[in-house]
Each structure stands twice: as structure tokens, then as C-alpha cells.
Design a protein around this motif. Structure first.
Motif, PDB file in Angstrom:
ATOM      1  N   ARG A 192       0.835  -1.206   0.000  1.00 45.97           N
ATOM      2  CA  ARG A 192       0.000   0.000   0.000  1.00 45.97           C
ATOM      3  C   ARG A 192       0.870   1.256   0.000  1.00 45.97           C
ATOM      4  NH1 ARG A 192      -3.129   0.601   5.094  1.00 45.97           N
ATOM      5  NH2 ARG A 192      -1.794   2.351   5.554  1.00 45.97           N
ATOM      6  N   PHE A 193       1.917   1.250   0.835  1.00 45.55           N
ATOM      7  CA  PHE A 193       2.803   2.409   0.878  1.00 45.55           C
ATOM      8  C   PHE A 193       3.457   2.646  -0.477  1.00 45.55           C
ATOM      9  CE2 PHE A 193       6.966   4.297   1.151  1.00 45.55           C
ATOM     10  CZ  PHE A 193       6.739   5.443   1.890  1.00 45.55           C
ATOM     11  N   LEU A 194       3.942   1.574  -1.103  1.00 41.45           N
ATOM     12  CA  LEU A 194       4.621   1.711  -2.388  1.00 41.45           C
ATOM     13  C   LEU A 194       3.694   2.311  -3.432  1.00 41.45           C
ATOM     14  CD1 LEU A 194       7.176   1.238  -4.044  1.00 41.45           C
ATOM     15  CD2 LEU A 194       6.388  -1.093  -4.489  1.00 41.45           C
ATOM     16  N   GLN A 195       2.468   1.850  -3.456  1.00 46.34           N
ATOM     17  CA  GLN A 195       1.499   2.383  -4.429  1.00 46.34           C
ATOM     18  C   GLN A 195       1.236   3.872  -4.177  1.00 46.34           C
ATOM     19  OE1 GLN A 195       0.239   1.031  -7.142  1.00 46.34           O
ATOM     20  NE2 GLN A 195      -0.951   2.869  -7.557  1.00 46.34           N
ATOM     21  N   GLU A 196       1.005   4.226  -2.923  1.00 42.18           N
ATOM     22  CA  GLU A 196       0.708   5.625  -2.578  1.00 42.18           C
ATOM     23  C   GLU A 196       1.930   6.517  -2.789  1.00 42.18           C
ATOM     24  OE1 GLU A 196      -0.986   5.793   1.347  1.00 42.18           O
ATOM     25  OE2 GLU A 196      -2.709   4.556   0.768  1.00 42.18           O
ATOM     26  N   PHE A 197       3.110   5.989  -2.525  1.00 43.57           N
ATOM     27  CA  PHE A 197       4.336   6.759  -2.724  1.00 43.57           C
ATOM     28  C   PHE A 197       4.557   7.055  -4.209  1.00 43.57           C
ATOM     29  CE2 PHE A 197       9.197   6.931  -2.230  1.00 43.57           C
ATOM     30  CZ  PHE A 197       9.168   8.224  -1.743  1.00 43.57           C
ATOM     31  N   ARG A 198       4.315   6.044  -5.053  1.00 46.62           N
ATOM     32  CA  ARG A 198       4.428   6.248  -6.512  1.00 46.62           C
ATOM     33  C   ARG A 198       3.455   7.334  -6.983  1.00 46.62           C
ATOM     34  NH1 ARG A 198       5.425   0.115  -7.625  1.00 46.62           N
ATOM     35  NH2 ARG A 198       7.603   0.191  -8.265  1.00 46.62           N
ATOM     36  N   GLU A 199       2.242   7.274  -6.485  1.00 50.00           N
ATOM     37  CA  GLU A 199       1.225   8.272  -6.872  1.00 50.00           C
ATOM     38  C   GLU A 199       1.632   9.667  -6.405  1.00 50.00           C
ATOM     39  OE1 GLU A 199      -2.376   6.760  -5.188  1.00 50.00           O
ATOM     40  OE2 GLU A 199      -2.448   5.031  -6.565  1.00 50.00           O
ATOM     41  N   ARG A 200       2.169   9.743  -5.209  1.00 49.45           N
ATOM     42  CA  ARG A 200       2.602  11.042  -4.659  1.00 49.45           C
ATOM     43  C   ARG A 200       3.742  11.630  -5.495  1.00 49.45           C
ATOM     44  NH1 ARG A 200       1.516  15.449  -1.641  1.00 49.45           N
ATOM     45  NH2 ARG A 200       3.268  16.100  -0.394  1.00 49.45           N
ATOM     46  N   LEU A 201       4.742  10.811  -5.833  1.00 44.96           N
ATOM     47  CA  LEU A 201       5.849  11.288  -6.652  1.00 44.96           C
ATOM     48  C   LEU A 201       5.383  11.716  -8.039  1.00 44.96           C
ATOM     49  CD1 LEU A 201       8.672   8.724  -5.771  1.00 44.96           C
ATOM     50  CD2 LEU A 201       8.545  11.115  -5.071  1.00 44.96           C
ATOM     51  N   ALA A 202       4.422  10.990  -8.598  1.00 43.76           N
ATOM     52  CA  ALA A 202       3.917  11.291  -9.943  1.00 43.76           C
ATOM     53  C   ALA A 202       3.303  12.687 -10.000  1.00 43.76           C
ATOM     54  CB  ALA A 202       2.902  10.236 -10.375  1.00 43.76           C
ATOM     55  N   LYS A 203       2.731  13.145  -8.900  1.00 43.65           N
ATOM     56  CA  LYS A 203       2.142  14.491  -8.862  1.00 43.65           C
ATOM     57  C   LYS A 203       3.184  15.577  -9.101  1.00 43.65           C
ATOM     58  CE  LYS A 203      -1.711  13.438  -5.779  1.00 43.65           C
ATOM     59  NZ  LYS A 203      -2.316  13.659  -4.444  1.00 43.65           N
ATOM     60  N   PHE A 204       4.444  15.264  -8.797  1.00 45.71           N
ATOM     61  CA  PHE A 204       5.538  16.219  -8.987  1.00 45.71           C
ATOM     62  C   PHE A 204       6.390  15.879 -10.205  1.00 45.71           C
ATOM     63  CE2 PHE A 204       4.492  16.136  -4.473  1.00 45.71           C
ATOM     64  CZ  PHE A 204       4.265  17.476  -4.222  1.00 45.71           C
ATOM     65  N   GLY A 205       5.895  14.947 -11.019  1.00 44.24           N
ATOM     66  CA  GLY A 205       6.628  14.563 -12.224  1.00 44.24           C
ATOM     67  C   GLY A 205       7.848  13.700 -11.936  1.00 44.24           C
ATOM     68  N   LEU A 206       7.834  13.016 -10.812  1.00 41.57           N
ATOM     69  CA  LEU A 206       8.954  12.163 -10.418  1.00 41.57           C
ATOM     70  C   LEU A 206       8.528  10.695 -10.424  1.00 41.57           C
ATOM     71  CD1 LEU A 206      10.147  14.272  -7.350  1.00 41.57           C
ATOM     72  CD2 LEU A 206      11.187  14.233  -9.619  1.00 41.57           C
ATOM     73  N   GLU A 207       9.517   9.825 -10.464  1.00 51.10           N
ATOM     74  CA  GLU A 207       9.213   8.401 -10.367  1.00 51.10           C
ATOM     75  C   GLU A 207      10.358   7.660  -9.697  1.00 51.10           C
ATOM     76  OE1 GLU A 207      10.592   6.853 -14.775  1.00 51.10           O
ATOM     77  OE2 GLU A 207       8.508   7.467 -14.502  1.00 51.10           O
ATOM     78  N   LEU A 208      10.047   6.474  -9.157  1.00 53.64           N
ATOM     79  CA  LEU A 208      11.060   5.649  -8.505  1.00 53.64           C
ATOM     80  C   LEU A 208      11.909   4.951  -9.561  1.00 53.64           C
ATOM     81  CD1 LEU A 208       8.799   4.025  -5.770  1.00 53.64           C
ATOM     82  CD2 LEU A 208      10.559   5.755  -5.401  1.00 53.64           C
ATOM     83  N   HIS A 209      13.169   4.713  -9.228  1.00 52.60           N
ATOM     84  CA  HIS A 209      14.070   4.004 -10.139  1.00 52.60           C
ATOM     85  C   HIS A 209      13.617   2.551 -10.210  1.00 52.60           C
ATOM     86  CE1 HIS A 209      17.674   2.306 -11.871  1.00 52.60           C
ATOM     87  NE2 HIS A 209      18.185   3.522 -12.032  1.00 52.60           N
ATOM     88  N   ALA A 210      13.242   2.100 -11.399  1.00 56.58           N
ATOM     89  CA  ALA A 210      12.661   0.760 -11.572  1.00 56.58           C
ATOM     90  C   ALA A 210      13.602  -0.353 -11.129  1.00 56.58           C
ATOM     91  CB  ALA A 210      12.248   0.556 -13.029  1.00 56.58           C
ATOM     92  N   ASP A 211      14.911  -0.229 -11.402  1.00 60.83           N
ATOM     93  CA  ASP A 211      15.863  -1.292 -11.067  1.00 60.83           C
ATOM     94  C   ASP A 211      16.217  -1.330  -9.578  1.00 60.83           C
ATOM     95  OD1 ASP A 211      15.948  -1.996 -13.731  1.00 60.83           O
ATOM     96  OD2 ASP A 211      17.706  -0.744 -14.153  1.00 60.83           O
ATOM     97  N   LYS A 212      16.010  -0.209  -8.897  1.00 57.74           N
ATOM     98  CA  LYS A 212      16.421  -0.140  -7.491  1.00 57.74           C
ATOM     99  C   LYS A 212      15.252  -0.266  -6.518  1.00 57.74           C
ATOM    100  CE  LYS A 212      20.499   2.702  -8.345  1.00 57.74           C
ATOM    101  NZ  LYS A 212      21.163   3.980  -8.038  1.00 57.74           N
TER     102      LYS A 212
END
Length: 198
Positions: free
Chosen positions: A22-42
Motif C-alpha cells: 500500500r505504501f509503495l502504491q501511494e508513494f508512486r502516486e505522490r511522486l507522480a504528482k511532482f513529475g517524479l518516479e522511482l528508479h525501476a531497477d532499485k
């Protein structure tokens, strides 16, 4: 939830997998609001901790996965008492990169005085120990020490143009300038107890 952060590197621990998902999903959504994303490989979810080995064994799965953070590979382990501990060893990439840098600098200093190179090498090796000399990492430190000795020997052999320079002659030089590794940091529970009275 446990959070360990350094600059833009982050490790989070959750008791339950559903909370982590749940945290990972919400964190991805939060970052997307600022045009950011998590590094897929890390970015990944792994089962890790006190019960990970037991639970995975019951399901017929292998050992718990490891992760790399701040130059260390972290993995689940046990003390001789059977108590759980997170073991840390120097990440392979980190050691290889450091040895390559030392090799390049030794070649650059090939014709400098041996005492000057030895003093420089001692500082470099001690600096490496200051960061990496954690409990459980002694084997990796000894490997690093031996490889530094081999690198210096290679440079000295080329400089003297003698392919058959004996270790017996080099040993006093190496022991004088390349210090033996020792664990310099306490176990994490000792560090924690020192700053958080129970």
C-alpha cells in the motif's frame, strides 16, 4: 514502519507485506504528482527480517533476498546464540571501484619514493576501514587488504623490471604500510542502546 534514509536513497521496513504494498502504491502516486518516479531497477519489495528465513523455508523457497544500501550488501543472519542479525558486507561494486582507483593512482605514482607511496596507501586503506570495518565484514576487509598488496607488488615489480621479486622481500614493506583490518564499529544494538535508554 522503519525508515532509513541517506540523501535520495531510502530503505523502509514494514511488519506486514500488505502495508508495504500500500505504501509503495501511494508513494508512486505522490511522486507522480511532482513529475517524479522511482528508479525501476532499485525499487523492490523483499521479504526480510527475523522470520523471513523460517517462513520461506516453510513455503519451500530459498534464502531471503539481499539488498544493497550505502555500499553494503545486507542479508539475514544469526549470531552463535541463534539470535537474528542483519549482516553487512562490502558490496562487490564498491570494492571493485575502490581497487580500480587505487590501481590507477599507484601506476601514476610508480616512480615516487616507496615511503611516500606507502604513507599515501596507508591513509587510503585506513580511510576505507573507517567506513567498512563493521561487524561481520572482516573477511571482505582482509580480501581488500590482500588485493591492495597485490596491486602495489605489481607496480613495484614493473618499476624494478624484475618479474621474480620474492614475497619474502616485499612482506616487510607491505606489513609496514598496509595495516591489518580490525572491526571499528559496534554492533547496531550497541549503537542503539548508547543513544536510546531503555
Amino acid at each position: 514502519m522503519i525508515v532509513v534514509r541517506y540523501a535520495d536513497d531510502l530503505v523502509l521496513g514494514f511488519q506486514y507485506r500488505k502495508d508495504a504494498e500500500r505504501f509503495l502504491q501511494e508513494f508512486r502516486e505522490r511522486l507522480a504528482k511532482f513529475g517524479l518516479e522511482l528508479h525501476a531497477d532499485k525499487t523492490r519489495l523483499i521479504e526480510f527480517g527475523r522470520f523471513a528465513a523460517r517462513d520461506r523455508k516453510q513455503r519451500g523457497e530459498g534464502k531471503p533476498e539481499t539488498f544493497t544500501f550505502l555500499g553494503f550488501s545486507h542479508f539475514c543472519g544469526q549470531l552463535t546464540t541463534g539470535a537474528f542479525i542483519v549482516w553487512r558486507i562490502t558490496a562487490k561494486k564498491r570494492m571493485v571501484a575502490k581497487l580500480k582507483a587505487i590501481k590507477a593512482e599507484l601506476q601514476r605514482r610508480k616512480h615516487h619514493r616507496t615511503t611516500e607511496v606507502g604513507a599515501w596507501l596507508r591513509k587510503v586503506v585506513l580511510g576505507y576501514y573507517q567506513y567498512h570495518a563493521v561487524p561481520g565484514n572482516s573477511t571482505q576487509l582482509r580480501i581488500f587488504q590482500r588485493r591492495v598488496g597485490w596491486l602495489w607488488r605489481t607496480v613495484l615489480v614493473r618499476r624494478s623490471q624484475r618479474a621474480q621479486m620474492r614475497w619474502a622481500r616485499l612482506y616487510p614493506l607491505l606489513t609496514r604500510w598496509i595495516p591489518q583490518p580490525h572491526v571499528l564499529h559496534p554492533y547496531p544494538d550497541a549503537r542503539f542502546a548508547a543513544t536510546h535508554l531503555q
